[in-house]
Design a protein around this motif. Structure first.
Motif, PDB file in Angstrom:
ATOM      1  N   SER A  19      66.538 -63.634   6.690  1.00  0.00           N
ATOM      2  CA  SER A  19      66.644 -64.664   7.733  1.00  0.00           C
ATOM      3  C   SER A  19      65.367 -65.490   7.831  1.00  0.00           C
ATOM      4  CB  SER A  19      66.942 -64.014   9.086  1.00  0.00           C
ATOM      5  OG  SER A  19      68.193 -63.372   9.063  1.00  0.00           O
ATOM      6  N   ALA A  20      64.218 -64.834   7.703  1.00  0.00           N
ATOM      7  CA  ALA A  20      62.933 -65.552   7.755  1.00  0.00           C
ATOM      8  C   ALA A  20      62.816 -66.531   6.592  1.00  0.00           C
ATOM      9  CB  ALA A  20      61.776 -64.553   7.737  1.00  0.00           C
ATOM     10  N   PHE A  23      65.428 -69.488   7.301  1.00  0.00           N
ATOM     11  CA  PHE A  23      64.982 -70.365   8.379  1.00  0.00           C
ATOM     12  C   PHE A  23      63.706 -71.115   7.998  1.00  0.00           C
ATOM     13  CE2 PHE A  23      62.421 -71.078  12.228  1.00  0.00           C
ATOM     14  CZ  PHE A  23      63.293 -71.895  12.940  1.00  0.00           C
ATOM     15  N   VAL A  27      63.159 -75.250   7.537  1.00  0.00           N
ATOM     16  CA  VAL A  27      62.195 -76.030   8.325  1.00  0.00           C
ATOM     17  C   VAL A  27      61.173 -76.690   7.400  1.00  0.00           C
ATOM     18  CG1 VAL A  27      60.358 -75.890  10.055  1.00  0.00           C
ATOM     19  CG2 VAL A  27      62.514 -74.680  10.419  1.00  0.00           C
ATOM     20  N   PRO A 162      68.619 -75.112  10.061  1.00  0.00           N
ATOM     21  CA  PRO A 162      67.688 -74.257  10.816  1.00  0.00           C
ATOM     22  C   PRO A 162      68.177 -73.955  12.230  1.00  0.00           C
ATOM     23  CG  PRO A 162      66.762 -76.448  10.539  1.00  0.00           C
ATOM     24  CD  PRO A 162      68.006 -76.392   9.707  1.00  0.00           C
ATOM     25  N   ALA A 163      68.994 -74.852  12.808  1.00  0.00           N
ATOM     26  CA  ALA A 163      69.540 -74.555  14.143  1.00  0.00           C
ATOM     27  C   ALA A 163      70.466 -73.347  14.065  1.00  0.00           C
ATOM     28  CB  ALA A 163      70.290 -75.769  14.687  1.00  0.00           C
ATOM     29  N   GLY A 166      68.368 -70.235  13.049  1.00  0.00           N
ATOM     30  CA  GLY A 166      67.575 -69.799  14.195  1.00  0.00           C
ATOM     31  C   GLY A 166      68.418 -69.124  15.257  1.00  0.00           C
ATOM     32  N   ILE A 169      69.094 -65.667  14.243  1.00  0.00           N
ATOM     33  CA  ILE A 169      67.930 -64.812  14.494  1.00  0.00           C
ATOM     34  C   ILE A 169      67.861 -64.420  15.971  1.00  0.00           C
ATOM     35  CG2 ILE A 169      65.397 -64.795  14.543  1.00  0.00           C
ATOM     36  CD1 ILE A 169      65.544 -66.510  11.930  1.00  0.00           C
ATOM     37  N   VAL A 170      68.157 -65.360  16.864  1.00  0.00           N
ATOM     38  CA  VAL A 170      68.143 -65.066  18.305  1.00  0.00           C
ATOM     39  C   VAL A 170      69.200 -64.019  18.640  1.00  0.00           C
ATOM     40  CG1 VAL A 170      68.605 -66.050  20.589  1.00  0.00           C
ATOM     41  CG2 VAL A 170      67.155 -67.284  18.967  1.00  0.00           C
TER      42      VAL A 170
END
Length: 195
Positions: A19-20, A23, A27, A162-163, A166, A169-170
């Motif tokens: 995920s990192a 994302f 970005v 990325p939205a 992200g 990830i949240v």
């Protein structure tokens, strides 16, 4: 440490690293790769430099997406009892899965849009036309209409990726926090004593 616990730690680590990568790469693409061509003097080169960078990064990005999706499946298997017992766990897990799949689709479409821009720019160049663009995803008023259309599509998806990544990830952070004893007890009691 039990085998399930070991599997959970490994799956969580693979998921988080994937995920990192996904994302962060998205970005960096918006802030760096697509804009970097603006430093060059010719529009065709502005498109070429971004296209080359994305082509080189694409295996890593799709590797990050694959890690996120596959490790997410494993985390779902390992946390299976929580789906039934803990209030909110299944709902957030389903939202997270939907975000991951939608994000993977948006990433693929952004890559496809970039390849269409590159192909159309090269075709225009071969015809002897000057390809004018601000950068790889931002046209000028003299950018050919078809390239401008694909640039608009890419701009939308490059922000969508990325939205979605992200938001995934949240949701994952919420699921990880739900393993805390107080959160688990609250979720189980919420399931048993609704209202």
């Amino acid at each position: 440490m039990s085998s399930d616990s070991d599997d959970h730690v490994l799956a969580q680590a693979v998921h988080d690293l994937g995920s990192a990568l996904w994302f962060g790469g998205a970005v960096m693409g918006i802030a760096g790769v697509n804009k970097s061509g603006a430093d060059l003097s010719q529009g065709i080169d502005r498109i070429r430099v971004a296209g080359s960078a994305w082509q080189r990064f694409q295996p890593a990005q799709f590797g990050g997406i694959a890690a996120t999706l596959l490790a997410g499946l494993r985390l779902t298997q390992v946390g299976g009892r929580r789906l039934a017992l803990q209030q909110g766990f299944a709902r957030v897990g389903a939202v997270k899965a939907g975000l991951a799949v939608a994000g993977a689709g948006a990433t693929a479409y952004a890559a496809y849009s970039g390849s269409r821009i590159a192909r159309l720019a090269e075709e225009a160049q071969r015809r002897g036309e000057t390809v004018e663009v601000h950068d790889a995803s931002l046209p000028t008023d003299r950018t050919p209409a078809e390239i401008r259309t694909w640039q608009r599509r890419q701009r939308v998806t490059q922000f969508l990726v990325p939205a979605l990544a992200g938001a995934n990830i949240v949701c994952n952070a919420w699921l990880v926090q739900s393993y805390r004893p107080v959160a688990t007890a609250r979720g189980v009691l919420g399931r048993l004593l609704p209202g």
